[in-house]
Design a protein around this motif. Structure first.
Motif, PDB file in Angstrom:
ATOM      1  N   ILE A   1      36.242  28.873  55.322  1.00 38.07           N
ATOM      2  CA  ILE A   1      35.044  29.588  55.751  1.00 38.07           C
ATOM      3  C   ILE A   1      33.808  28.856  55.286  1.00 38.07           C
ATOM      4  O   ILE A   1      33.719  28.433  54.144  1.00 38.07           O
ATOM      5  CB  ILE A   1      35.073  31.010  55.178  1.00 38.07           C
ATOM      6  CG1 ILE A   1      36.297  31.709  55.752  1.00 38.07           C
ATOM      7  CG2 ILE A   1      33.797  31.762  55.497  1.00 38.07           C
ATOM      8  CD1 ILE A   1      36.595  32.997  55.049  1.00 38.07           C
TER       9      ILE A   1
ATOM     10  N   PHE B   1      31.607  36.303  58.129  1.00 35.90           N
ATOM     11  CA  PHE B   1      31.606  34.967  57.536  1.00 35.90           C
ATOM     12  C   PHE B   1      32.714  34.217  58.269  1.00 35.90           C
ATOM     13  O   PHE B   1      33.895  34.422  57.940  1.00 35.90           O
ATOM     14  CB  PHE B   1      31.941  35.009  56.041  1.00 35.90           C
ATOM     15  CG  PHE B   1      30.908  35.692  55.179  1.00 35.90           C
ATOM     16  CD1 PHE B   1      29.712  35.052  54.863  1.00 35.90           C
ATOM     17  CD2 PHE B   1      31.139  36.961  54.661  1.00 35.90           C
ATOM     18  CE1 PHE B   1      28.760  35.665  54.046  1.00 35.90           C
ATOM     19  CE2 PHE B   1      30.194  37.572  53.844  1.00 35.90           C
ATOM     20  CZ  PHE B   1      29.006  36.928  53.547  1.00 35.90           C
TER      21      PHE B   1
ATOM     22  N   ALA C   1      33.137  40.880  56.802  1.00 39.03           N
ATOM     23  CA  ALA C   1      32.981  41.493  55.478  1.00 39.03           C
ATOM     24  C   ALA C   1      32.466  42.920  55.589  1.00 39.03           C
ATOM     25  O   ALA C   1      32.821  43.779  54.791  1.00 39.03           O
ATOM     26  CB  ALA C   1      32.024  40.660  54.627  1.00 39.03           C
TER      27      ALA C   1
ATOM     28  N   GLU D   1      28.181  30.624  52.650  1.00 46.35           N
ATOM     29  CA  GLU D   1      27.008  31.371  53.086  1.00 46.35           C
ATOM     30  C   GLU D   1      25.762  30.547  52.774  1.00 46.35           C
ATOM     31  O   GLU D   1      25.704  29.881  51.753  1.00 46.35           O
ATOM     32  CB  GLU D   1      27.062  32.637  52.268  1.00 46.35           C
ATOM     33  CG  GLU D   1      25.859  33.423  52.211  1.00 46.35           C
ATOM     34  CD  GLU D   1      26.054  34.391  51.071  1.00 46.35           C
ATOM     35  OE1 GLU D   1      25.142  34.508  50.268  1.00 46.35           O
ATOM     36  OE2 GLU D   1      27.139  34.990  50.994  1.00 46.35           O
TER      37      GLU D   1
ATOM     38  N   ASN E   1      37.663  46.134  45.203  1.00 47.12           N
ATOM     39  CA  ASN E   1      37.250  44.731  45.233  1.00 47.12           C
ATOM     40  C   ASN E   1      37.371  44.190  46.650  1.00 47.12           C
ATOM     41  O   ASN E   1      38.347  44.451  47.350  1.00 47.12           O
ATOM     42  CB  ASN E   1      38.140  43.880  44.310  1.00 47.12           C
ATOM     43  CG  ASN E   1      37.928  44.229  42.842  1.00 47.12           C
ATOM     44  OD1 ASN E   1      38.877  44.395  42.102  1.00 47.12           O
ATOM     45  ND2 ASN E   1      36.685  44.362  42.438  1.00 47.12           N
ATOM     46  N   GLY E   2      36.348  43.485  47.062  1.00 46.19           N
ATOM     47  CA  GLY E   2      36.382  42.849  48.379  1.00 46.19           C
ATOM     48  C   GLY E   2      36.044  43.786  49.532  1.00 46.19           C
ATOM     49  O   GLY E   2      36.144  43.416  50.703  1.00 46.19           O
ATOM     50  N   ALA E   3      35.621  45.021  49.227  1.00 43.72           N
ATOM     51  CA  ALA E   3      35.357  46.001  50.294  1.00 43.72           C
ATOM     52  C   ALA E   3      34.093  45.677  51.084  1.00 43.72           C
ATOM     53  O   ALA E   3      33.922  46.133  52.215  1.00 43.72           O
ATOM     54  CB  ALA E   3      35.235  47.394  49.695  1.00 43.72           C
ATOM     55  N   GLY E   4      33.190  44.920  50.480  1.00 47.63           N
ATOM     56  CA  GLY E   4      31.958  44.583  51.190  1.00 47.63           C
ATOM     57  C   GLY E   4      30.706  45.112  50.526  1.00 47.63           C
ATOM     58  O   GLY E   4      29.610  45.049  51.108  1.00 47.63           O
ATOM     59  N   LYS E   5      30.826  45.616  49.300  1.00 47.64           N
ATOM     60  CA  LYS E   5      29.670  46.216  48.617  1.00 47.64           C
ATOM     61  C   LYS E   5      28.578  45.172  48.361  1.00 47.64           C
ATOM     62  O   LYS E   5      27.421  45.360  48.715  1.00 47.64           O
ATOM     63  CB  LYS E   5      30.093  46.844  47.272  1.00 47.64           C
ATOM     64  CG  LYS E   5      31.182  47.890  47.393  1.00 47.64           C
ATOM     65  CD  LYS E   5      31.570  48.460  46.047  1.00 47.64           C
ATOM     66  CE  LYS E   5      32.162  47.449  45.055  1.00 47.64           C
ATOM     67  NZ  LYS E   5      33.462  46.880  45.480  1.00 47.64           N
ATOM     68  N   THR E   6      28.971  44.078  47.703  1.00 50.65           N
ATOM     69  CA  THR E   6      27.964  43.078  47.342  1.00 50.65           C
ATOM     70  C   THR E   6      27.321  42.489  48.590  1.00 50.65           C
ATOM     71  O   THR E   6      26.102  42.288  48.641  1.00 50.65           O
ATOM     72  CB  THR E   6      28.611  41.970  46.478  1.00 50.65           C
ATOM     73  OG1 THR E   6      29.190  42.593  45.330  1.00 50.65           O
ATOM     74  CG2 THR E   6      27.597  40.949  46.026  1.00 50.65           C
ATOM     75  N   THR E   7      28.121  42.252  49.612  1.00 50.81           N
ATOM     76  CA  THR E   7      27.567  41.699  50.855  1.00 50.81           C
ATOM     77  C   THR E   7      26.523  42.657  51.421  1.00 50.81           C
ATOM     78  O   THR E   7      25.428  42.244  51.828  1.00 50.81           O
ATOM     79  CB  THR E   7      28.695  41.457  51.880  1.00 50.81           C
ATOM     80  OG1 THR E   7      29.648  40.572  51.286  1.00 50.81           O
ATOM     81  CG2 THR E   7      28.160  40.870  53.167  1.00 50.81           C
TER      82      THR E   7
HETATM   83  N1  LIG Z   1      30.014  33.694  51.363  1.00 54.93           N
HETATM   84  C1  LIG Z   1      31.161  34.178  51.809  1.00 54.93           C
HETATM   85  N2  LIG Z   1      31.986  33.452  52.610  1.00 54.93           N
HETATM   86  C2  LIG Z   1      33.133  33.958  53.060  1.00 54.93           C
HETATM   87  N3  LIG Z   1      33.592  35.192  52.787  1.00 54.93           N
HETATM   88  C3  LIG Z   1      32.842  35.957  52.000  1.00 54.93           C
HETATM   89  C4  LIG Z   1      31.584  35.504  51.460  1.00 54.93           C
HETATM   90  N4  LIG Z   1      31.057  36.516  50.706  1.00 54.93           N
HETATM   91  C5  LIG Z   1      31.938  37.535  50.773  1.00 54.93           C
HETATM   92  N5  LIG Z   1      33.010  37.202  51.546  1.00 54.93           N
HETATM   93  C6  LIG Z   1      34.163  38.052  51.859  1.00 54.93           C
HETATM   94  O1  LIG Z   1      33.679  39.278  52.312  1.00 54.93           O
HETATM   95  C7  LIG Z   1      34.499  40.342  51.833  1.00 54.93           C
HETATM   96  C8  LIG Z   1      33.642  41.335  51.070  1.00 54.93           C
HETATM   97  O2  LIG Z   1      33.200  40.731  49.839  1.00 54.93           O
HETATM   98  P1  LIG Z   1      32.160  41.451  48.848  1.00 54.93           P
HETATM   99  O3  LIG Z   1      31.903  40.504  47.723  1.00 54.93           O
HETATM  100  O4  LIG Z   1      31.016  41.942  49.633  1.00 54.93           O
HETATM  101  O5  LIG Z   1      33.017  42.688  48.343  1.00 54.93           O
HETATM  102  P2  LIG Z   1      32.763  43.658  47.112  1.00 54.93           P
HETATM  103  O6  LIG Z   1      33.071  45.026  47.610  1.00 54.93           O
HETATM  104  O7  LIG Z   1      31.434  43.425  46.523  1.00 54.93           O
HETATM  105  O8  LIG Z   1      33.885  43.194  46.090  1.00 54.93           O
HETATM  106  P3  LIG Z   1      33.866  43.124  44.468  1.00 54.93           P
HETATM  107  O9  LIG Z   1      33.936  44.532  43.973  1.00 54.93           O
HETATM  108  O10 LIG Z   1      35.119  42.355  44.183  1.00 54.93           O
HETATM  109  O11 LIG Z   1      32.619  42.393  44.057  1.00 54.93           O
HETATM  110  C9  LIG Z   1      35.605  39.686  51.009  1.00 54.93           C
HETATM  111  O12 LIG Z   1      36.721  39.518  51.849  1.00 54.93           O
HETATM  112  C10 LIG Z   1      34.991  38.369  50.627  1.00 54.93           C
HETATM  113  O13 LIG Z   1      35.993  37.402  50.431  1.00 54.93           O
END
Ligand SMILES: Nc1ncnc2c1ncn2[C@@H]1O[C@H](COP(=O)(O)OP(=O)(O)OP(=O)(O)O)[C@@H](O)[C@H]1O
Length: 394
Positions: free
Chosen positions: A326, A16, A21, A329, A41-47
């Motif tokens: 950024i 991004f 991510a 998305e 949190n923020g590891a990249g799972k949801t992405t």
């Molecule tokens: N649309 C976006 N624009 C910019 N950065 C993003 C976007 N979506 C996710 N990120 C970044 O990508 C990284 C991974 O985010 P993600 O939500 O995938 O993590 P996660 O493991 O699901 O976290 P959580 O457990 O907090 O939900 C983070 O640094 C987040 O800030």
């Protein structure tokens, strides 16, 4: 019985802007198992999950379900059930109405709505407006939605959020039962303890990189074992161990020997005529290993074995203001899913949707996908209200 499918990530990277991510993630998720997708949190799972569901375009690499991208699935709702975070629902709609909208769009009989509401323990709340639901009830409704098409694959983002201990136990049993039927179950969480008793296999991600892939028993093997021993005459014990060629660390609760099993240490002490006051094996807990993996202190061989260089996501985490720079998305309504063929149904976080022309999307900052149905659905709503007033309401 619906068949589970292999989920395959191959070299998936997602950037991004300056934030990476997800970095070069390759992994397989097998049917018949519950696989935990773990990371802080923020590891990249949801992405990663959103890439799998065709909601986000990977910068590099591919993610497939049974060998095909989500957008090419012929019947998405019947193939993959997904819940990304606590889904948002139209607050004025009842639980049953919410599900009926999707059932109707996907050609699923109304009876299945009752069935899934029963499966998730919401039969009694079927006629209640979702606006009054607790977080746990919304989680259950999200799961009911995911199960609507009786899919062979379930992808659930933090499904235990908001559930009470009884709810967590119930969820655990349900996921295990679904996997036992041969389905593929992928569940994300940021806490190992939350999924430890549920999962057979684990993918652990930290700062966008896969740091472990394997069975939960493989994670146990990655834990450091040591022997902790003590004696009233500690000086004599130290001398005997040194003479036998064992190194040790002196801790408050005794000597920690990493080079020998308890049986060997006991034999050394016995040969030297030393009476031991304690002798035990100590291993790092799974939680310790997990924390070492996600903090970057350790990368398991299953994920390459080398401690990775820091990635941009790390830098961005330290500089929150960078997030504001950024580019957002692309949202599904602004840009169809990358893999989508012109004739393919556009995907969304829940797995299926009414035809493209019939729905628009709102994507909340948390990644929650809300599907807003157009006015033409009013007669459907009227139909449903009639159905409930005629006794369909539970
Ligand atoms: N649309 C976006 N624009 C910019 N950065 C993003 C976007 N979506 C996710 N990120 C970044 O990508 C990284 C991974 O985010 P993600 O939500 O995938 O993590 P996660 O493991 O699901 O976290 P959580 O457990 O907090 O939900 C983070 O640094 C987040 O800030």
């Amino acid at each position: 019985m619906p068949e589970g499918q292999v989920l395959e990530f191959s070299g998936v990277t997602k950037r991004f802007g300056p934030v990476t991510a997800v970095t070069d993630l390759s992994a397989r998720v097998e049917p018949g198992l519950v696989t935990g997708f773990l990371g802080p949190n923020g590891a990249g799972k949801t992405t990663t999950l959103r890439i799998l569901l065709g909601l986000v375009r990977a910068s590099e690499g591919t993610a497939t379900i049974g060998g095909v991208p989500y957008a090419k699935l012929a019947t998405p709702l019947q193939s993959v059930g997904a819940v990304l975070e606590a889904s948002s629902f139209h607050p004025g709609r009842t639980a049953a109405n919410h599900l009926l909208v999707y059932a109707r769009a996907a050609g699923i009989p109304r009876a299945r709505v009752d069935e899934v509401l029963g499966l998730v323990g919401l039969s009694d709340a079927a006629g209640r407006k979702v606006g009054g639901f607790s977080l746990g009830m919304r989680q259950r409704l999200g799961l009911a939605y995911a199960l609507l098409g009786d899919p062979g694959v379930l992808v659930l983002d933090e499904p235990s959020n908001g559930l009470d201990p009884e709810g967590i136990r119930w969820m655990r049993g349900l996921l295990r039962a679904l996997a036992a039927e041969g389905r593929t179950v992928l569940v994300s969480s940021h806490m190992l303890g939350e999924v430890q008793q549920t999962v057979d296999a684990l993918l652990i991600i930290a700062k966008g990189r896969l740091v472990f892939q394997g069975g939960i028993e493989d994670l146990a093997e990655a834990s450091d074992q040591a022997t902790v021993v003590d004696a009233a005459d500690r000086a004599a014990l130290e001398a005997a161990l040194t003479a036998a060629g064992h190194s040790f660390e002196v801790l408050r609760n005794g000597l920690t020997v990493r080079t020998a099993e308890p049986v060997e240490v006991g034999a050394v002490a016995q040969a030297a005529g030393i009476a031991l006051s304690s002798l035990q094996r100590r291993g790092a807990t799974l939680e310790d290993v997990f924390l070492e993996l996600v903090s970057g202190e350790r990368v398991h061989v299953s994920a390459g074995g080398a401690v990775p260089p820091p990635v941009a996501a790390e830098a961005a985490e330290l500089r929150p203001e960078a997030q504001a720079e950024i580019e957002p998305e692309p949202q599904p309504e602004a840009e169809p899913a990358p893999e989508a063929e012109p004739d393919a149904e556009p995907p969304h976080g829940g797995g299926d949707e009414p035809p493209a022309a019939a729905a628009s999307f709102a994507v909340a900052a948390t990644g929650v996908i809300d599907i807003v149905l157009p006015a033409r659905d009013d007669d459907h709503v009227a139909d449903r209200e009639r159905y409930h007033s005629e006794g369909g309401q539970r």
